[in-house]
Design a protein around this motif. Structure first.
Motif, PDB file in Angstrom:
ATOM      1  N   ARG A 242     -16.733 -71.629 -38.974  1.00  0.00           N
ATOM      2  CA  ARG A 242     -17.272 -71.332 -37.641  1.00  0.00           C
ATOM      3  C   ARG A 242     -16.348 -71.801 -36.519  1.00  0.00           C
ATOM      4  N   THR A 245     -14.453 -68.878 -34.722  1.00  0.00           N
ATOM      5  CA  THR A 245     -15.216 -67.812 -34.079  1.00  0.00           C
ATOM      6  C   THR A 245     -14.449 -67.303 -32.850  1.00  0.00           C
ATOM      7  N   ARG A 260     -21.510 -66.289 -39.444  1.00  0.00           N
ATOM      8  CA  ARG A 260     -22.285 -66.062 -38.226  1.00  0.00           C
ATOM      9  C   ARG A 260     -22.861 -67.378 -37.716  1.00  0.00           C
ATOM     10  N   LYS A 261     -22.852 -67.541 -36.418  1.00  0.00           N
ATOM     11  CA  LYS A 261     -23.426 -68.730 -35.800  1.00  0.00           C
ATOM     12  C   LYS A 261     -24.897 -68.498 -35.475  1.00  0.00           C
TER      13      LYS A 261
END
Length: 333
Positions: A242, A245, A260-261
């Protein structure tokens, strides 16, 4: 005194001491012997030497025992005076032997491409030429023509607080913390750290190592300055955590896959959770590689050496990890 011949009679103890099996150690010592002889000959023929060749004291340790002492240091990160007791040498002599052997050890090992410095815009504007190793990532791509996936991740190692420059007393400069203390402080670890970024194939081979960076530097910024992106083949996939990103905006010619956050105040959907699980199954290769690297305590514990040698230590350890991976991989016939 520790003897190679005596340790070879106990293979498990041998591997516990230096991180290599006796056969792997013998292969590495054989490759290191001509490199040491060439470097020693170059030192004897250097300009300004006053003694004739052959004069002076002879070395107490041969190349295998010097290699054993260096591997024990990398594996267990023992103090120099304790290594002097084990090998019956003076502390300063132990230090000289280890630091003289480390650059040659990195050459003999299948070490990854290592950037010596970060590609900082200020230095590029001044016209500073980056120093690069002879081994390039193109050689890795020739050996692995189907290489399409690369996994990147950063790790941090604690270090001491940076000190001020010599002569910066209260009369010349106001009392306070040096600027480097803020530069090396990692809010994630809560201490001063040195950051290194590894690039690993899905099989676990380490193919690129960034230059040592301050712990405050963000992962994406470190990736941008590590000179890795211009060397990647177009269309290759980059896998990250993450912390990467937004990387797809930095390198649109590559496919970037990051978890995905969770949205602020919300939760991930079932599809996003399943996607993150599948990404984790690929990214586990870099976590396993970091685990193998940090079995060598010189890359895990509090760093006590010169920060300029940090990249050299990591280059040798990652080369040892690649050597173990290559020698223990199943051979397909």
């Amino acid at each position: 005194m520790l003897r190679v011949e005596r340790l070879r009679q106990r293979p498990r103890s041998f591997e516990s001491f230096c991180g290599l099996s006796p056969s792997e150690f013998q292969e590495l010592a054989t490759q290191l012997e001509p490199l040491w002889e060439r470097a020693h000959r170059r030192s004897l023929l250097r300009e300004g030497r006053q003694r004739r060749i052959g004069a002076g004291r002879q070395f107490k340790l041969d190349v295998p025992h010097r290699l054993l002492m260096t591997l024990v240091y990398l594996r267990h990160y023992l103090p120099m005076h304790l290594l002097g007791v084990l090998f019956e040498m003076d502390t300063a002599n132990v230090c000289r032997n280890i630091h003289a052997l480390l650059p040659l050890l990195e050459q003999a090992l299948p070490a990854p491409l290592r950037a010596r410095t970060l590609n900082i815009q200020k230095k590029a504007a001044e016209g500073a030429k980056p120093v690069r190793r002879l081994r390039t990532l193109e050689d890795v791509l020739e050996a692995f023509p189907d290489l399409a996936d690369l996994i990147v991740d950063g790790t941090e190692q604690p270090r001491g607080q940076p000190k001020g420059k010599k002569g910066d007393g209260a009369g010349k400069k106001a009392v306070g913390r040096p600027k480097d203390k803020k530069k090396f402080y990692s809010a994630k670890k809560g201490t001063h750290t040195l950051k290194t970024q590894l690039t690993v194939t899905p099989e676990g081979q380490i193919v690129h190592l960034s230059a040592t960076a301050p712990g405050r530097l963000h992962d994406i910024k470190l990736l941008r300055q590590s000179r890795l992106l211009p060397r990647l083949p177009r269309g290759s996939r980059l896998w990250g955590d993450r912390g990467y990103t937004g990387l797809e905006k930095l390198c649109p010619q590559h496919e970037v896959i990051v978890p995905r956050k969770r949205p602020k105040g919300g939760c991930l959907s079932l599809e996003d959770r399943e996607l993150n699980r599948q990404i984790s199954k690929v990214r586990i290769a870099v976590e396993n590689a970091l685990c193998r690297v940090k079995k060598f305590r010189v890359c895990r514990e509090f760093y006590r050496n010169d920060p300029q040698r940090h990249g050299l230590f990591w280059g040798c350890v990652t080369g040892l990890v690649n050597l173990r991976l290559a020698s223990r991989a199943p051979q397909l016939t």
